[in-house]
Write a protein that holds these residues in place. Structure first.
Motif, PDB file in Angstrom:
ATOM      1  N   THR A  24      -6.894  -4.367  -2.829  1.00  0.00           N
ATOM      2  CA  THR A  24      -5.532  -3.844  -2.930  1.00  0.00           C
ATOM      3  C   THR A  24      -5.184  -3.208  -1.593  1.00  0.00           C
ATOM      4  O   THR A  24      -5.891  -2.310  -1.141  1.00  0.00           O
ATOM      5  CB  THR A  24      -5.434  -2.794  -4.056  1.00  0.00           C
ATOM      6  N   LEU A  25      -4.127  -3.703  -0.964  1.00  0.00           N
ATOM      7  CA  LEU A  25      -3.680  -3.088   0.291  1.00  0.00           C
ATOM      8  C   LEU A  25      -2.541  -2.153  -0.063  1.00  0.00           C
ATOM      9  O   LEU A  25      -1.449  -2.589  -0.417  1.00  0.00           O
ATOM     10  CB  LEU A  25      -3.225  -4.169   1.283  1.00  0.00           C
ATOM     11  N   SER A  26      -2.817  -0.868   0.015  1.00  0.00           N
ATOM     12  CA  SER A  26      -1.893   0.092  -0.585  1.00  0.00           C
ATOM     13  C   SER A  26      -1.784   1.359   0.243  1.00  0.00           C
ATOM     14  O   SER A  26      -2.776   1.836   0.794  1.00  0.00           O
ATOM     15  CB  SER A  26      -2.397   0.453  -1.985  1.00  0.00           C
ATOM     16  N   PRO A  27      -0.583   1.954   0.301  1.00  0.00           N
ATOM     17  CA  PRO A  27      -0.455   3.261   0.941  1.00  0.00           C
ATOM     18  C   PRO A  27      -0.886   4.386   0.001  1.00  0.00           C
ATOM     19  O   PRO A  27      -0.962   5.540   0.412  1.00  0.00           O
ATOM     20  CB  PRO A  27       1.044   3.359   1.225  1.00  0.00           C
ATOM     21  N   LEU A  28      -1.174   4.036  -1.246  1.00  0.00           N
ATOM     22  CA  LEU A  28      -1.433   5.070  -2.249  1.00  0.00           C
ATOM     23  C   LEU A  28      -2.901   5.424  -2.384  1.00  0.00           C
ATOM     24  O   LEU A  28      -3.241   6.451  -2.957  1.00  0.00           O
ATOM     25  CB  LEU A  28      -0.915   4.616  -3.626  1.00  0.00           C
TER      26      LEU A  28
END
Ligand SMILES: Cc1ncc(C[n+]2csc(CCOP(=O)(O)OP(=O)(O)O)c2C)c(N)n1
Ligand code: SF4
Ligand SMILES: [Mg+2]
Lengths: 353, 250
Positions: free
Chosen positions: A197-201
């Motif tokens: 998952t490529l995520s800012p979170l």
């Protein structure tokens, strides 16, 4: 192999980006950055790339997010207003550690705070590079893509109307950067591996809940960037009694005014920050320690002067000798872009120093 | 999971693309039902290795971390533009977005309209529970008339709050939209139909026909202020009249 051509700054920077491997661009027209969009819409399809004339700046940065997240070198350009609309994505791109190159062809230099502080939320930083000429725009476009990938961090190039529209001879000399590791973080489809998952979170690993670690990783590199990527041009600092600090295309005017001051026998030196973040604080601090005063020339109400004051830390008085300067067009090319006037202000600062 | 006695026969198990069978959503929520449909279909069509999901922000934002496919987490409302960038640089990937009504119809309405008009070749999936579930029950642009939320106390009123947007009907008018359908997750027969619609939407993408959109009406008992078992009946009574199920364009 060098290749010298006469080009407008915008087109030269766009061409340099393509040579750096940029294969995705999205933009929305706005003066004075429109020419980059126009150039890319012709040029990128020639090399198998994609240029999107997006329906808004918010969608443009979303598209760039998607392409860059797949590991493709991607760029966006706009002007302060459009850059303002992208701030939520900018902040979160940095958190997600997605390397993009964002160009702001500003109107004047009033977007210094926006570029160096960021208008978005959270603990993020953009590396900010400020070319003073078309040639430097070419070189820094190459560097920008390299640094974005090297640090997995967005990079902004801050130019202005003059940079965008002035035609100069440029040389597309290929840079020699060290090789970078493969982009194992990029979204490719989970072929032969577990999904990511490529995520800012939070973290990339499925089932992981260590949000603090992911966000810390996105900011832990700030120290390394400061150490390795601080850049500035300096001149006549050894015996300077007055240090003039200016950046970008107007920095060239200031540099010339310093030369004229020297010819008149004044001991004036200059610092032109090339990286606005990280800011060349040490160079300025060292010069200020030897000088009687520091003068900051910038085309805004006084923004970079705060970084200079932070660097100088009271070692010498700091004078703001720039100001807001526009002609009827509002694009930031005003009466203050006048070497005689700048020289006069330098002399005043020198006299009162 | 709890141990199963040896005498039991296994007739049902979680999709293998689900890395953890337990989810953190409310009991009776319709979104995990929709997730299961999507994951089963990805497996059935053999798409796992080239699937890229672009997720929006809502209660379903818990899913990316338990789905064994590549996911790009987008900001609230922005999944269609992010998916555009993904599909343009990876035309061979199977790309779908996962958004809610708040994400797609409120915050990011222009994104889905522009992506559909451009005929972007990805599949947009929207879980419509007619409410901002994640924030605790507030009106979205898809909240139905009369519906009680924390910001439409006494019910959504046409005069005061305007009328709900029917995203499928809006998008279906656009030339670039190849397939548009509305399904629901509240009954076994509705789920069967939803699986069929998802299948047809995925096929539209794989055949390069254009943009595809599947709206799935999902239960949100928590923010409808009913018990979990009352969710399906609430959906049938209050959502379906505004949002009739069926294929709108193909
Ligand atoms: C820019 C922005 N505004 C607001 C929010 C807060 N927010 C998080 S989830 C959400 C609602 C999501 O609603 P929906 O997409 O319908 O999903 P649901 O929770 O109902 O499944 C909101 C408003 C946010 N994350 N970002
Ligand atoms: S609030 Fe509603 S949408 Fe969110 S998890 Fe609970 S039931 Fe599902
Ligand atoms: Mg919702």
């Amino acid at each position: 192999m060098s290749e010298r051509v006469l080009m407008e700054g915008s087109a030269a920077m766009a061409e340099s980006a393509v040579r750096a491997g940029c294969r995705f661009y999205a933009g929305y027209p706005i003066t004075p950055s429109t020419e980059i969009l126009e150039y890319m819409s012709v040029r990128l399809p020639q090399v198998g790339g994609t240029c999107m004339n997006a329906e808004s700046e918010i969608e443009a940065i979303g598209m760039v997010w998607g392409a860059a997240g797949c590991g493709v070198r991607s760029m966006i350009a706009s002007t302060g207003q459009g850059i303002s609309l992208m701030q939520e994505s900018f902040a979160e791109l940095a958190n997600a550690q997605i390397p993009v190159v964002a160009v702001n062809m500003c109107r004047g230099q009033g977007d210094y705070f926006q570029a160096t502080r960021g208008g978005g939320h959270g603990d993020y930083r953009f590396i900010v590079l400020a070319p003073a000429s078309a040639q430097e725009a070419v070189d820094l476009a190459q560097l920008a893509f390299h640094l974005a990938d090297k640090w997995r961090n967005p990079v902004m190039i801050m130019g202005d109307f003059l940079l965008s529209h002035t035609s100069e001879i440029v040389d597309f000399r290929p840079p020699a950067f060290p090789e970078l590791p493969p982009k194992s973080w990029a979204i490719t489809g989970a072929d032969g591996r577990r999904g990511i998952t490529l995520s800012p979170l939070g973290p990339a690993e499925k089932l992981s809940t260590d949000i603090a670690a992911a966000l810390s990783a996105a900011t832990a590199k700030h120290g390394g960037i400061k150490g390795e990527e601080t850049r500035a041009e300096t001149g006549h600092l050894d015996d300077a009694e007055l240090v003039v600090v200016a950046f970008g295309f107007p920095g060239r005017f200031a540099k010339y005014a310093v030369r004229l001051a020297r010819e008149r026998g004044l001991r004036v030196g200059f610092v032109r920050p090339i990286s606005l973040w990280p800011f060349p604080s040490e160079v300025i601090a060292a010069a200020a320690a030897r000088a009687r005063a520091v003068a900051v020339f910038e085309l805004n109400a006084g923004q970079m002067v705060e970084d200079v004051e932070l660097a100088v830390r009271g070692r010498a008085p700091v004078h703001a000798i720039g100001g807001i300067s526009h002609d009827h067009s509002g694009f930031g090319v005003g009466p203050l872009l006048n070497v005689e006037l700048i020289l006069q202000r330098i002399e005043e600062a020198y006299g009162t120093a | 999971m709890t141990d199963v006695p040896a005498s039991f026969e296994k007739v049902f198990e979680p999709p293998d693309l689900l890395l953890r069978a337990e989810h953190s959503l409310c009991p009776g929520c319709g979104e995990p039902v929709a997730l299961r449909m999507m994951l089963e279909l990805i497996r059935e069509l053999g798409l796992r290795e080239r699937t890229i999901c672009v997720a929006g922000i809502g209660c379903y934002t818990a899913f990316p971390m338990i789905m064994d496919v590549d996911v790009m987490q987008a900001l609230h409302g922005r999944a269609p533009s992010v998916a555009t960038g993904v599909k343009r640089v990876r035309p061979d990937a199977f790309v779908f977005t996962m958004q809610g009504d708040g994400d797609m119809v409120s915050e990011g309405l222009q994104e889905v309209i522009h992506a559909a008009a451009r005929g972007e070749k990805f599949t947009a999936i929207v879980f419509n529970n007619a409410v901002f579930g994640e924030t605790g029950g507030h009106m979205t642009a898809a909240t139905v008339l009369g519906q009680h939320t924390k910001t439409t106390v006494g019910g959504r009123d046409r005069e005061r709050h305007g009328s709900p947007i029917k995203i499928c009907e809006l998008v279906a008018q656009l030339e670039g939209a190849a397939y548009v359908a509305r399904a629901a997750a509240h009954t076994p027969s509705a789920i069967k139909l939803a699986q069929q619609y998802l299948h047809d939407a995925f096929r539209a993408q794989l055949d390069g026909k254009g943009f595809s959109l599947v709206e799935i009406l999902t239960m949100c008992p928590t923010d409808w202020f009913v018990t979990p078992d009352q969710g399906p009946a609430f959906l049938e009574k209050h959502l379906v009249p505004t949002y009739p199920l069926g294929v709108i364009k193909q």
